[in-house]
Scaffold this active site. Structure first.
Site, PDB file in Angstrom:
ATOM      1  N   LYS A   5       4.846   2.065   8.488  1.00  0.00           N
ATOM      2  CA  LYS A   5       3.661   2.866   8.852  1.00  0.00           C
ATOM      3  C   LYS A   5       2.411   1.980   8.970  1.00  0.00           C
ATOM      4  O   LYS A   5       1.635   2.114   9.916  1.00  0.00           O
ATOM      5  CB  LYS A   5       3.443   3.935   7.766  1.00  0.00           C
ATOM      6  CG  LYS A   5       2.454   5.009   8.149  1.00  0.00           C
ATOM      7  CD  LYS A   5       2.237   6.005   7.002  1.00  0.00           C
ATOM      8  CE  LYS A   5       3.531   6.670   6.599  1.00  0.00           C
ATOM      9  NZ  LYS A   5       3.321   7.703   5.556  1.00  0.00           N
TER      10      LYS A   5
ATOM     11  N   ASN B 220      -2.691  19.112   0.889  1.00  0.00           N
ATOM     12  CA  ASN B 220      -3.660  18.227   1.532  1.00  0.00           C
ATOM     13  C   ASN B 220      -3.383  18.090   3.029  1.00  0.00           C
ATOM     14  O   ASN B 220      -4.257  18.344   3.866  1.00  0.00           O
ATOM     15  CB  ASN B 220      -3.652  16.854   0.839  1.00  0.00           C
ATOM     16  CG  ASN B 220      -4.551  15.854   1.551  1.00  0.00           C
ATOM     17  OD1 ASN B 220      -4.189  15.302   2.585  1.00  0.00           O
ATOM     18  ND2 ASN B 220      -5.747  15.659   1.042  1.00  0.00           N
TER      19      ASN B 220
ATOM     20  N   THR C 249      -5.255  12.527   6.713  1.00  0.00           N
ATOM     21  CA  THR C 249      -3.862  12.654   7.164  1.00  0.00           C
ATOM     22  C   THR C 249      -3.737  13.848   8.109  1.00  0.00           C
ATOM     23  O   THR C 249      -3.086  13.766   9.158  1.00  0.00           O
ATOM     24  CB  THR C 249      -2.905  12.757   5.955  1.00  0.00           C
ATOM     25  OG1 THR C 249      -3.211  11.695   5.054  1.00  0.00           O
ATOM     26  CG2 THR C 249      -1.457  12.646   6.378  1.00  0.00           C
TER      27      THR C 249
ATOM     28  N   LYS D 210       0.868  -1.185   0.000  1.00  0.00           N
ATOM     29  CA  LYS D 210       0.000   0.000   0.000  1.00  0.00           C
ATOM     30  C   LYS D 210       0.893   1.219   0.000  1.00  0.00           C
ATOM     31  O   LYS D 210       1.864   1.299   0.766  1.00  0.00           O
ATOM     32  CB  LYS D 210      -0.854  -0.020   1.288  1.00  0.00           C
ATOM     33  CG  LYS D 210      -1.880   1.086   1.361  1.00  0.00           C
ATOM     34  CD  LYS D 210      -3.146   0.725   0.619  1.00  0.00           C
ATOM     35  CE  LYS D 210      -4.077   1.907   0.451  1.00  0.00           C
ATOM     36  NZ  LYS D 210      -3.718   2.798  -0.672  1.00  0.00           N
TER      37      LYS D 210
ATOM     38  N   LYS E 117       5.304   2.179  -2.916  1.00  0.00           N
ATOM     39  CA  LYS E 117       5.246   3.602  -3.268  1.00  0.00           C
ATOM     40  C   LYS E 117       5.542   3.746  -4.747  1.00  0.00           C
ATOM     41  O   LYS E 117       6.272   2.931  -5.320  1.00  0.00           O
ATOM     42  CB  LYS E 117       6.284   4.402  -2.464  1.00  0.00           C
ATOM     43  CG  LYS E 117       5.957   5.871  -2.354  1.00  0.00           C
ATOM     44  CD  LYS E 117       4.906   6.127  -1.300  1.00  0.00           C
ATOM     45  CE  LYS E 117       4.547   7.582  -1.208  1.00  0.00           C
ATOM     46  NZ  LYS E 117       3.718   7.859  -0.031  1.00  0.00           N
TER      47      LYS E 117
ATOM     48  N   SER F  44      -7.560   5.139   4.135  1.00  0.00           N
ATOM     49  CA  SER F  44      -7.456   4.421   2.855  1.00  0.00           C
ATOM     50  C   SER F  44      -7.874   2.959   3.048  1.00  0.00           C
ATOM     51  O   SER F  44      -8.563   2.374   2.217  1.00  0.00           O
ATOM     52  CB  SER F  44      -6.018   4.468   2.330  1.00  0.00           C
ATOM     53  OG  SER F  44      -5.818   5.623   1.555  1.00  0.00           O
TER      54      SER F  44
HETATM   55  P1  NAD Z   1       0.320  18.357  -1.598  1.00  0.00           P
HETATM   56  O1  NAD Z   1       0.887  18.276  -2.969  1.00  0.00           O
HETATM   57  O2  NAD Z   1      -1.155  18.348  -1.417  1.00  0.00           O
HETATM   58  O3  NAD Z   1       0.888  19.636  -0.831  1.00  0.00           O
HETATM   59  C1  NAD Z   1       2.252  19.901  -0.727  1.00  0.00           C
HETATM   60  C2  NAD Z   1       2.399  21.267  -0.088  1.00  0.00           C
HETATM   61  O4  NAD Z   1       3.792  21.507   0.114  1.00  0.00           O
HETATM   62  C3  NAD Z   1       1.874  22.411  -0.951  1.00  0.00           C
HETATM   63  O5  NAD Z   1       1.229  23.365  -0.145  1.00  0.00           O
HETATM   64  C4  NAD Z   1       3.158  22.997  -1.523  1.00  0.00           C
HETATM   65  O6  NAD Z   1       3.042  24.362  -1.866  1.00  0.00           O
HETATM   66  C5  NAD Z   1       4.075  22.809  -0.331  1.00  0.00           C
HETATM   67  N1  NAD Z   1       5.477  22.963  -0.717  1.00  0.00           N
HETATM   68  C6  NAD Z   1       6.119  22.480  -1.800  1.00  0.00           C
HETATM   69  N2  NAD Z   1       7.379  22.919  -1.823  1.00  0.00           N
HETATM   70  C7  NAD Z   1       7.532  23.696  -0.713  1.00  0.00           C
HETATM   71  C8  NAD Z   1       8.598  24.447  -0.182  1.00  0.00           C
HETATM   72  N3  NAD Z   1       9.784  24.495  -0.802  1.00  0.00           N
HETATM   73  N4  NAD Z   1       8.406  25.123   0.987  1.00  0.00           N
HETATM   74  C9  NAD Z   1       7.223  25.103   1.619  1.00  0.00           C
HETATM   75  N5  NAD Z   1       6.165  24.408   1.145  1.00  0.00           N
HETATM   76  C10 NAD Z   1       6.320  23.715   0.004  1.00  0.00           C
HETATM   77  O7  NAD Z   1       1.008  17.133  -0.804  1.00  0.00           O
HETATM   78  P2  NAD Z   1       0.476  16.425   0.504  1.00  0.00           P
HETATM   79  O8  NAD Z   1      -0.364  15.273   0.094  1.00  0.00           O
HETATM   80  O9  NAD Z   1      -0.039  17.442   1.448  1.00  0.00           O
HETATM   81  O10 NAD Z   1       1.835  15.775   1.045  1.00  0.00           O
HETATM   82  C11 NAD Z   1       2.753  16.514   1.855  1.00  0.00           C
HETATM   83  C12 NAD Z   1       3.646  15.529   2.569  1.00  0.00           C
HETATM   84  O11 NAD Z   1       2.836  14.651   3.369  1.00  0.00           O
HETATM   85  C13 NAD Z   1       4.487  14.611   1.707  1.00  0.00           C
HETATM   86  O12 NAD Z   1       5.701  14.313   2.345  1.00  0.00           O
HETATM   87  C14 NAD Z   1       3.647  13.357   1.622  1.00  0.00           C
HETATM   88  O13 NAD Z   1       4.416  12.204   1.310  1.00  0.00           O
HETATM   89  C15 NAD Z   1       3.110  13.296   3.018  1.00  0.00           C
HETATM   90  N6  NAD Z   1       1.910  12.490   3.199  1.00  0.00           N
HETATM   91  C16 NAD Z   1       0.772  12.749   2.522  1.00  0.00           C
HETATM   92  C17 NAD Z   1      -0.356  11.976   2.742  1.00  0.00           C
HETATM   93  C18 NAD Z   1      -1.672  12.244   2.070  1.00  0.00           C
HETATM   94  O14 NAD Z   1      -2.660  11.589   2.413  1.00  0.00           O
HETATM   95  N7  NAD Z   1      -1.768  13.182   1.163  1.00  0.00           N
HETATM   96  C19 NAD Z   1      -0.300  10.900   3.645  1.00  0.00           C
HETATM   97  C20 NAD Z   1       0.877  10.678   4.352  1.00  0.00           C
HETATM   98  C21 NAD Z   1       1.974  11.478   4.123  1.00  0.00           C
END
Ligand code: NAD
Length: 425
Positions: free
Chosen positions: A103, A230, A199, A79, A115, A359
């Protein structure tokens, strides 16, 4: 017609997989993991790399690199999300897949870890280009993905929109209807209520659990959140709803500080109306992106990028509590500095596990064809996150170590049991 390979250089980054192994080694030693099991976990089960030719809107062909790594299927189908970003590479996908194994084990889900990702810049691509790329990637991975084999989800740069395209391409390839082949789908297309915010919700539950251990009242607590996508935006909103004052927020376009607390609802309305970016929002004064990480707040939530809390940042951090919304935001070199300073770090493999937990609920609902209310989803999610937090906390206490290593040990116990019980050739 010109054929172009997508060869933009990846950003220089330390090996993320080495960062996984560094923590795995520490936890393995403290826990006393057998060398055989450690060896299995040090090597992902399967790594697939594909070239994906896509016709761009300008009539030129571009070839993208696509990746999928299955780290482990010991505890169930693999997953893990799919990331669209320019620094996606073998090493990053490998690291993220291993974190998913740990995780899912920490969250007590019947899943292994995987992944995927595509090296691309989704912000510079049209909707049509992204749809063609996603569908071509899905067809290329048609034998890797599967409802009971390997189940993707959204990650950085992808969302429910991409997951709906993925299901469409998978259904056409496999001639049937397989909503459970991915999670994070739009509600109405097999998506679960509560998944979008899950999340961020898990970040909020982890924060409240940690504050309770620290005997701090959320109403007297301040926080900074890096990332307003997100994870970051939902986390900021939900923490704020618990009475926590959010003094700093930032994304890739702007970083803002407001000592009196940022109006998170206004920020959310602003990004919704302005192409999902914070640039131009006037709810705080602009600060440098690096200042957010060392801001004078109680709680820091890195929810954007990996490797941002370096030794240097750790030395200057003022927060007492770090809740890792992002995957891999802290380097292994920063770990001992934070430990020495008495900063509690709720690690990624626990703190952002709310997403994969819901999920899993989505996948269960798809299998049953019966859907739960948002309140049911949230209640089950909160109970699951709180149980995972307690288990990690207790492991950290038992082995007199940090929550990060406690989380690895909690995961290793489950995975080791699975590996030994199933045996090997
Ligand atoms: P996303 O694409 O929805 O959002 C990413 C955010 O990071 C955006 O606001 C973007 O502007 C910001 N960002 C990018 N570059 C940046 C920088 N240089 N400085 C500051 N901000 C910056 O992605 P997401 O889904 O929110 O994921 C964010 C993190 O959380 C990742 O590491 C991802 O692996 C992790 N994550 C996400 C989920 C999920 O359900 N979406 C679950 C577990 C972990």
């Amino acid at each position: 017609m010109t054929t172009k390979t997508n060869t933009a250089p990846a950003e220089q980054h330390e090996s993320m997989f080495d960062a996984v192994l560094a923590r795995l080694d520490v936890a393995a030693k403290i826990y006393g993991l057998s060398d055989d099991v450690a060896n299995i976990l040090r090597n992902p089960q399967k790594q697939v790399k594909v070239s994906i030719p896509v016709m761009m809107d300008n009539g030129k062909m571009q070839v993208f690199e696509g990746f999928r790594t299955v780290h482990s299927t010991i505890l169930g189908p693999s997953k893990g999300g799919i990331r669209y970003a320019m620094d996606v590479c073998d090493d990053e996908v490998k690291a993220l897949s291993a974190w998913m194994t740990f995780k899912c084990a920490v969250a007590n889900l019947p899943y292994g870890g995987g992944k995927g990702g595509i090296k691309c810049n989704p912000r510079e691509m049209s909707v049509g280009e992204l749809e063609r790329l996603t569908k071509a990637y899905t067809v290329a991975m048609a034998d890797v993905f599967g409802v009971d084999r390997d189940i993707p989800a959204p990650d950085m740069g992808t969302s429910g929109r991409e997951m709906a395209w993925l299901v469409d391409a998978y259904n056409k390839t496999h001639r049937g209807d397989f909503p459970g082949v991915t999670t994070g789908k739009p509600v109405g297309l097999g998506g679960s209520l509560g998944r979008d915010a899950a999340t961020g919700r898990g970040v909020m539950i982890s924060t409240l659990a940690a504050l309770a251990k620290m005997k701090l009242d959320p109403k007297n607590v301040t926080a900074a959140v890096q990332g307003f996508g997100n994870v970051g935006s939902h986390a900021a909103r939900l923490l704020n709803e618990q009475g926590i004052k959010i003094c700093a927020i930032g994304d890739h376009t702007a970083t803002l500080w407001n000592e009196k607390g940022i109006d998170i609802k206004a920020a959310l309305d602003y990004v919704k109306a302005n192409g999902n970016i914070l640039k131009g929002f006037t709810g705080g004064v602009e600060i440098k992106p690096s200042e957010l990480l060392t801001a004078n707040v109680d709680v820091l939530v890195p929810a954007a990028l990996q490797n941002v809390i370096t030794e240097d940042v750790a030395n200057n951090i003022k927060a007492k509590l770090i809740i890792e919304g992002a995957n891999g935001p802290t380097t292994p070199e920063a770990d001992p500095i934070l430990q020495q300073k008495g900063v509690i770090v709720v690690p990624d493999i626990l703190a952002n596990g709310g997403g994969v937990t819901v999920s899993y609920f989505e996948w269960v609902q798809n299998k049953y064809g019966h859907y739960w209310t948002e309140a049911e989803v949230n209640t089950k999610h909160d109970a699951s996150m709180n149980a995972a937090f307690e288990n990690v906390w207790n492991n950290a206490e038992q082995y007199k170590t940090t929550m990060r290593i406690g989380a690895y040990i909690a995961a290793l116990k489950k995975v080791e049991l699975g590996i030994k019980a199933k045996g090997w050739y």
